[in-house]
Design a protein around this motif. Sequence first.
Motif, PDB file in Angstrom:
ATOM      1  N   ASP A 193     -31.651  -9.719 -18.922  1.00 61.08           N
ATOM      2  CA  ASP A 193     -30.105 -10.650 -19.899  1.00 61.08           C
ATOM      3  C   ASP A 193     -31.310 -10.715 -21.494  1.00 61.08           C
ATOM      4  O   ASP A 193     -31.407 -11.900 -20.951  1.00 61.08           O
ATOM      5  N   ASP A 194     -30.121 -10.299 -22.297  1.00 64.88           N
ATOM      6  CA  ASP A 194     -30.428 -10.998 -23.592  1.00 64.88           C
ATOM      7  C   ASP A 194     -29.221 -11.566 -24.077  1.00 64.88           C
ATOM      8  O   ASP A 194     -28.257 -10.920 -25.244  1.00 64.88           O
ATOM      9  N   SER A 195     -27.885 -11.645 -22.693  1.00 66.79           N
ATOM     10  CA  SER A 195     -27.006 -12.332 -22.851  1.00 66.79           C
ATOM     11  C   SER A 195     -26.285 -13.054 -24.253  1.00 66.79           C
ATOM     12  O   SER A 195     -25.229 -13.160 -25.530  1.00 66.79           O
ATOM     13  N   GLU A 196     -27.715 -14.266 -24.612  1.00 66.71           N
ATOM     14  CA  GLU A 196     -27.369 -15.229 -25.029  1.00 66.71           C
ATOM     15  C   GLU A 196     -27.536 -14.325 -26.686  1.00 66.71           C
ATOM     16  O   GLU A 196     -26.632 -15.305 -27.790  1.00 66.71           O
ATOM     17  N   ALA A 197     -28.100 -13.431 -26.858  1.00 65.27           N
ATOM     18  CA  ALA A 197     -28.470 -12.684 -28.306  1.00 65.27           C
ATOM     19  C   ALA A 197     -27.385 -12.192 -28.355  1.00 65.27           C
ATOM     20  O   ALA A 197     -27.314 -12.234 -29.615  1.00 65.27           O
ATOM     21  N   LEU A 198     -26.599 -11.724 -27.757  1.00 69.63           N
ATOM     22  CA  LEU A 198     -25.262 -11.198 -27.415  1.00 69.63           C
ATOM     23  C   LEU A 198     -24.139 -12.242 -28.138  1.00 69.63           C
ATOM     24  O   LEU A 198     -23.447 -11.396 -29.263  1.00 69.63           O
ATOM     25  N   TRP A 199     -23.794 -13.287 -27.344  1.00 69.49           N
ATOM     26  CA  TRP A 199     -23.105 -14.193 -27.488  1.00 69.49           C
ATOM     27  C   TRP A 199     -24.075 -14.834 -29.437  1.00 69.49           C
ATOM     28  O   TRP A 199     -22.496 -15.668 -30.350  1.00 69.49           O
ATOM     29  N   SER A 200     -25.050 -14.830 -30.127  1.00 70.83           N
ATOM     30  CA  SER A 200     -25.341 -15.453 -30.667  1.00 70.83           C
ATOM     31  C   SER A 200     -25.140 -14.166 -32.073  1.00 70.83           C
ATOM     32  O   SER A 200     -24.674 -14.969 -33.228  1.00 70.83           O
ATOM     33  N   LEU A 201     -25.033 -13.276 -31.521  1.00 69.10           N
ATOM     34  CA  LEU A 201     -24.053 -12.060 -32.891  1.00 69.10           C
ATOM     35  C   LEU A 201     -22.229 -11.968 -32.922  1.00 69.10           C
ATOM     36  O   LEU A 201     -21.514 -12.362 -33.809  1.00 69.10           O
ATOM     37  N   GLY A 354     -27.030  -0.362 -37.044  1.00 72.94           N
ATOM     38  CA  GLY A 354     -26.884  -1.905 -36.676  1.00 72.94           C
ATOM     39  C   GLY A 354     -27.008  -1.835 -35.550  1.00 72.94           C
ATOM     40  O   GLY A 354     -27.697  -2.260 -34.415  1.00 72.94           O
ATOM     41  N   PRO A 355     -26.757  -3.927 -35.472  1.00 75.05           N
ATOM     42  CA  PRO A 355     -26.437  -4.799 -34.056  1.00 75.05           C
ATOM     43  C   PRO A 355     -26.380  -3.909 -32.912  1.00 75.05           C
ATOM     44  O   PRO A 355     -25.267  -3.056 -32.937  1.00 75.05           O
ATOM     45  N   VAL A 356     -27.846  -2.943 -31.670  1.00 76.50           N
ATOM     46  CA  VAL A 356     -26.726  -2.775 -30.741  1.00 76.50           C
ATOM     47  C   VAL A 356     -26.614  -3.458 -29.275  1.00 76.50           C
ATOM     48  O   VAL A 356     -28.156  -3.878 -29.700  1.00 76.50           O
ATOM     49  N   ALA A 357     -26.032  -3.383 -28.440  1.00 78.21           N
ATOM     50  CA  ALA A 357     -26.521  -4.268 -27.408  1.00 78.21           C
ATOM     51  C   ALA A 357     -25.819  -3.123 -25.980  1.00 78.21           C
ATOM     52  O   ALA A 357     -24.677  -2.133 -26.285  1.00 78.21           O
ATOM     53  N   ALA A 358     -26.875  -2.802 -24.862  1.00 74.24           N
ATOM     54  CA  ALA A 358     -26.343  -1.739 -24.090  1.00 74.24           C
ATOM     55  C   ALA A 358     -25.950  -3.074 -22.326  1.00 74.24           C
ATOM     56  O   ALA A 358     -26.233  -3.754 -22.437  1.00 74.24           O
TER      57      ALA A 358
END
Length: 399
Positions: A193-201, A354-358
Amino acid sequence: MPSDSVSPPVILGNEPGSFPWSVLAERHPALIQKVRDAFPYGPEQHRALDALLKNCTEGVVEPLPAGAEDREQWEEWGTREYAGRSWFDVPWLWAEGYFYRQLLEAVGYFGGGAGAGDSAWRGIDPFRPFKLAELDAPETDEELAALDDLVSVPQEEQARALLHGSLWGNRADLGFRLSGADEGGEAAGIVADDSEALWSLLRPARPDAGTVCLVADNAGRELVPDLLLLDHLLTRGYAEQAVLHVKPHPYFVSDATTADVVDALRRLTRAPGAAAEYGRRLWSALAEGRLVVRAHPFSCAPLPYTAMPGDLREDFASATVTLMKGDLNYRRLVGDRLRPPTTPFADVTAYFPGPVAALRTLKSDVIVGLDTRTESALVAAEGQRWRTSGTRAVIQVSA
């Protein structure tokens, strides 16, 4: 990227009893029968479907007909290399993609080939009845009604609920996800769970809010949560523009096309309460250009994203973040190879422009980015079933 000589092995479907083998030997033949039963096809389509059934289970890869408009494209994508080989002995990702292309050929979707007849079936999605049945199911009404309760909760909780709705797609009840009662169920199923990193973007209302790309997976009850998430990102200032990438033609049964986007929006706007408001905002966003739908040919390529063409690379490079939805996009993003599950996600996606989220529910063997403790616990509890059961999910980010 490392050379093939030192890379982990590409997944094939030639091991009897394996998950890829079951897809090629069992799921594809069953799908041919479902498609046959879903439409009143004529004799030519039935003969072509029979031929495809025999070929994909007993025969070898054959090129597209000489008149196929995308024959040259598919030769570049692999038929030149794989023609004459068993479907089970070529990369599984490629074999799956080519099966769906040949299925469209058999039913005359492109207006040419063995199943074409008088081209009356050109452009008719052979999977449309399955997509509409899911979208019109009573469960969808219950899920959309749950949105009425969401509007009154804090924005941060709304964002989390909509992100998880998009993550899980149609695996679980949307009302359950939005109720806040999922801490012991859904949350326990997220194994990275990298959701915090996603919301930081995706910081809301920042002065440099840019474009978010979402590469869609399935239509129907999975596409609806994707659209709801995009509406939230646009409405709450996380993004100035959203680009939704869909398939240019039917693919993998339920993969979303532009027609499916329209069906989903109509479903929302016809619903009562908050769901209709979401639908109207999304409809307006499309008309105003704040939401853009794109259908790049490479979206139906049987290849990893390392092979993406330059124009698509530029599109992703310009985005604040690209959200890759679903299992197939995950396989294409990290490569359909048997890597150790603890391989860092950032390492195998370093090529991405670029930044990518799965956002992915696990439905195939490929997995990276797990810590050692998590992998050990999963194996101890379930063997290897957790890789394919659809009960585990990941939110992984590489910035």
